[in-house]
Design a protein around this motif. Structure first.
Motif, PDB file in Angstrom:
ATOM      1  N   VAL A  85     153.690  89.392   8.616  1.00  0.00           N
ATOM      2  CA  VAL A  85     153.036  90.423   7.825  1.00  0.00           C
ATOM      3  C   VAL A  85     151.618  90.003   7.439  1.00  0.00           C
ATOM      4  O   VAL A  85     151.309  88.817   7.337  1.00  0.00           O
ATOM      5  CB  VAL A  85     153.830  90.753   6.537  1.00  0.00           C
ATOM      6  N   ARG A  86     150.781  91.020   7.251  1.00  0.00           N
ATOM      7  CA  ARG A  86     149.479  90.831   6.629  1.00  0.00           C
ATOM      8  C   ARG A  86     149.412  91.776   5.437  1.00  0.00           C
ATOM      9  O   ARG A  86     149.566  92.985   5.581  1.00  0.00           O
ATOM     10  CB  ARG A  86     148.324  91.121   7.583  1.00  0.00           C
ATOM     11  N   ALA A  92     147.480  86.421   4.109  1.00  0.00           N
ATOM     12  CA  ALA A  92     146.212  86.995   3.649  1.00  0.00           C
ATOM     13  C   ALA A  92     145.303  87.342   4.819  1.00  0.00           C
ATOM     14  O   ALA A  92     144.768  88.453   4.900  1.00  0.00           O
ATOM     15  CB  ALA A  92     145.508  86.009   2.717  1.00  0.00           C
ATOM     16  N   ASN A  93     145.105  86.398   5.715  1.00  0.00           N
ATOM     17  CA  ASN A  93     144.159  86.584   6.819  1.00  0.00           C
ATOM     18  C   ASN A  93     144.775  87.298   8.005  1.00  0.00           C
ATOM     19  O   ASN A  93     144.060  87.889   8.822  1.00  0.00           O
ATOM     20  CB  ASN A  93     143.613  85.230   7.273  1.00  0.00           C
ATOM     21  N   GLY A  94     146.085  87.243   8.118  1.00  0.00           N
ATOM     22  CA  GLY A  94     146.761  87.881   9.236  1.00  0.00           C
ATOM     23  C   GLY A  94     146.847  86.989  10.457  1.00  0.00           C
ATOM     24  O   GLY A  94     145.996  86.121  10.674  1.00  0.00           O
ATOM     25  N   ASP A 128     151.543  79.490   4.294  1.00  0.00           N
ATOM     26  CA  ASP A 128     152.008  80.838   4.625  1.00  0.00           C
ATOM     27  C   ASP A 128     151.196  81.892   3.883  1.00  0.00           C
ATOM     28  O   ASP A 128     150.960  82.981   4.416  1.00  0.00           O
ATOM     29  CB  ASP A 128     153.493  80.978   4.287  1.00  0.00           C
ATOM     30  N   MET A 129     150.752  81.584   2.676  1.00  0.00           N
ATOM     31  CA  MET A 129     149.936  82.527   1.918  1.00  0.00           C
ATOM     32  C   MET A 129     148.631  82.832   2.644  1.00  0.00           C
ATOM     33  O   MET A 129     148.197  83.983   2.719  1.00  0.00           O
ATOM     34  CB  MET A 129     149.638  81.965   0.527  1.00  0.00           C
ATOM     35  N   GLU A 130     148.017  81.815   3.206  1.00  0.00           N
ATOM     36  CA  GLU A 130     146.773  82.027   3.942  1.00  0.00           C
ATOM     37  C   GLU A 130     147.011  82.851   5.203  1.00  0.00           C
ATOM     38  O   GLU A 130     146.192  83.695   5.577  1.00  0.00           O
ATOM     39  CB  GLU A 130     146.145  80.676   4.281  1.00  0.00           C
ATOM     40  N   LYS A 131     148.148  82.643   5.860  1.00  0.00           N
ATOM     41  CA  LYS A 131     148.478  83.436   7.049  1.00  0.00           C
ATOM     42  C   LYS A 131     148.706  84.900   6.680  1.00  0.00           C
ATOM     43  O   LYS A 131     148.262  85.815   7.388  1.00  0.00           O
ATOM     44  CB  LYS A 131     149.729  82.872   7.725  1.00  0.00           C
ATOM     45  N   THR A 134     141.971  90.931   2.915  1.00  0.00           N
ATOM     46  CA  THR A 134     141.599  89.578   2.494  1.00  0.00           C
ATOM     47  C   THR A 134     141.265  88.748   3.716  1.00  0.00           C
ATOM     48  O   THR A 134     141.913  88.862   4.754  1.00  0.00           O
ATOM     49  CB  THR A 134     142.762  88.920   1.721  1.00  0.00           C
ATOM     50  N   ASN A 135     140.259  87.909   3.593  1.00  0.00           N
ATOM     51  CA  ASN A 135     139.906  86.999   4.687  1.00  0.00           C
ATOM     52  C   ASN A 135     139.320  85.724   4.096  1.00  0.00           C
ATOM     53  O   ASN A 135     138.127  85.625   3.857  1.00  0.00           O
ATOM     54  CB  ASN A 135     138.902  87.662   5.635  1.00  0.00           C
TER      55      ASN A 135
END
Length: 398
Positions: free
Chosen positions: A349-350, A324-326, A319-322, A358-359
């Motif tokens: 959310v992003r 962060a990257n959106g 979920d953190m990566e989602k 962040t990407n």
């Protein structure tokens, strides 16, 4: 629990408190808005002493004695190569401050980085020198692992840019005088000195350069690590605040200095002012890369804990990566408070904090553009320009 794994003693002792300020500020804002999945977060400092031999047992002891560890921040170039495999094996998310190139193409499931590799910083320093029309370059970097990673990329980039390397001195961070190194650099008549030497070394070295150069300071270009209250305080005392402000520039990652993300960040850090002790001009933390980007990392992790309903890194990491990257249709939020409100409303959310969007790539790296910083006479940090990707590519060696 958020652990700040970094040097708190030794030559790089200024790094740990910078990261701790970020942790105190971020967790205070998180706890004031319901915590991470209802859990209050606290900060724990783990002193690596800037030495792999000390860092590994300290990290192992941290895991043995801490049962509620949700996130790790810090992990500098001094100890990263030794401790990241240990952290990864224990399956805890870590936002590292190391710029070592070995992490550019080496994947660790739990390792993330919001700061650029050191070689890119070396290229950025060369671009700054080009902008200032400097041609003769001297290098003066500390003998610690983190500082030495800049040297070879800088040498190659200086050659690529058609400049001349006139001196290359390594500074023993445990020494109290650098007269020999200063004499060699002054006698080489450089236009500028590229440097990173933390602790008391930089102040002593630059003071001796100034003395040997007839009282005149040779211009200096520093790494982003020199944007630090402790670094400024010691160097300004040694060479004079006015002299430093007129003869110093540094690269830094672009960070926001206005808008909702910056306002939330500033309020969070100012709420804990004084908690990390007297390290100099506190406002420098508002542009120091460690405090800005680790604040973002802590918020990313905490929002993921809320979304996944878990403080277990193995659960919240995806979920953190989602966040962060959106994901398609995600609502952009600029603070933990905004993010929690949007998640409670059933939205994706992003997060975009003061460090910008962040990407993460396949190696969990996400780095932005560079800006050029200087110090004002009071130690406040000023942005004097930016560095484009095209400028970096033009001096990229290899």
């Amino acid at each position: 629990m958020v652990a700040d794994v970094a040097p708190f003693t030794g030559t790089d002792a200024a790094l740990g408190p910078t990261y701790l300020a970020s942790c105190y500020g971020a967790t205070a804002a998180i706890n004031a808005n319901g915590g991470a999945d209802g859990h209050k977060l606290s900060c724990k400092q783990v002193d690596t002493r800037g030495d792999p031999a000390d860092a590994v047992p300290a990290v192992r002891q941290m895991f043995a004695s801490t049962s509620n560890l949700a996130l790790i921040i810090g992990v500098t170039s001094d100890e990263a190569a030794a401790v990241v495999p240990v952290i990864n094996a224990n399956k805890v998310v870590v936002f590292g401050m190391t710029g070592q190139s070995e992490f550019d193409h080496q994947h660790f499931d739990y390792f993330y980085r919001l700061v650029p590799p050191d070689l890119e910083e070396s290229y950025a320093m060369v671009v700054i020198a080009q902008n200032q029309k400097y041609h003769k370059i001297a290098l003066a970097f500390g003998n610690d692992i983190g500082s030495q990673t800049f040297v070879n990329p800088a040498i190659a980039s200086i050659k690529k840019a058609g400049m001349t390397l006139v001196a290359n001195e390594t500074l023993d961070l445990t020494a109290t005088t650098f007269r020999t190194e200063a004499e060699k650099i002054v006698s080489a008549h450089p236009d500028v000195i590229f440097t990173e030497a933390l602790g008391a070394a930089e102040a002593s070295f630059l003071s001796e350069v100034q003395q040997l150069n007839g009282g005149k300071m040779i211009p200096v270009i520093g790494t982003s690590a020199t944007i630090s209250p402790a670094w400024y305080k010691s160097v300004a005392a040694a060479v004079g605040a006015s002299t430093l402000s007129k003869n110093f520039l540094a690269d830094n990652l672009v960070v926001e200095t206005s808008g909702p993300a910056y306002s939330a960040f500033k309020a969070a850090l100012e709420s804990i002012k004084g908690k990390v002790g007297n390290t100099g001009n506190f406002d420098t933390y508002l542009t120091a890369p460690g405090s800005v980007h680790l604040y973002d990392g802590i918020n990313l992790a905490a929002l993921a804990m809320v979304q996944s309903k878990s403080t277990n890194p193995s659960v919240y990491k995806a979920d953190m990566e989602k966040i962060a990257n959106g994901v398609p249709g995600a609502t952009v939020v600029n603070s933990f408070a905004q993010g929690v409100a949007a998640l409670k409303a059933g939205k994706q959310v992003r997060y975009e904090g003061p460090g910008g969007p962040t990407n993460f790539d396949a190696y969990h790296d996400s780095t932005g553009l560079f800006q050029i910083n200087m110090y004002g006479p009071s130690g406040n940090v000023k942005v004097t320009g930016s560095i484009s990707p095209q400028q970096l590519r033009a001096v990229t060696a290899g």
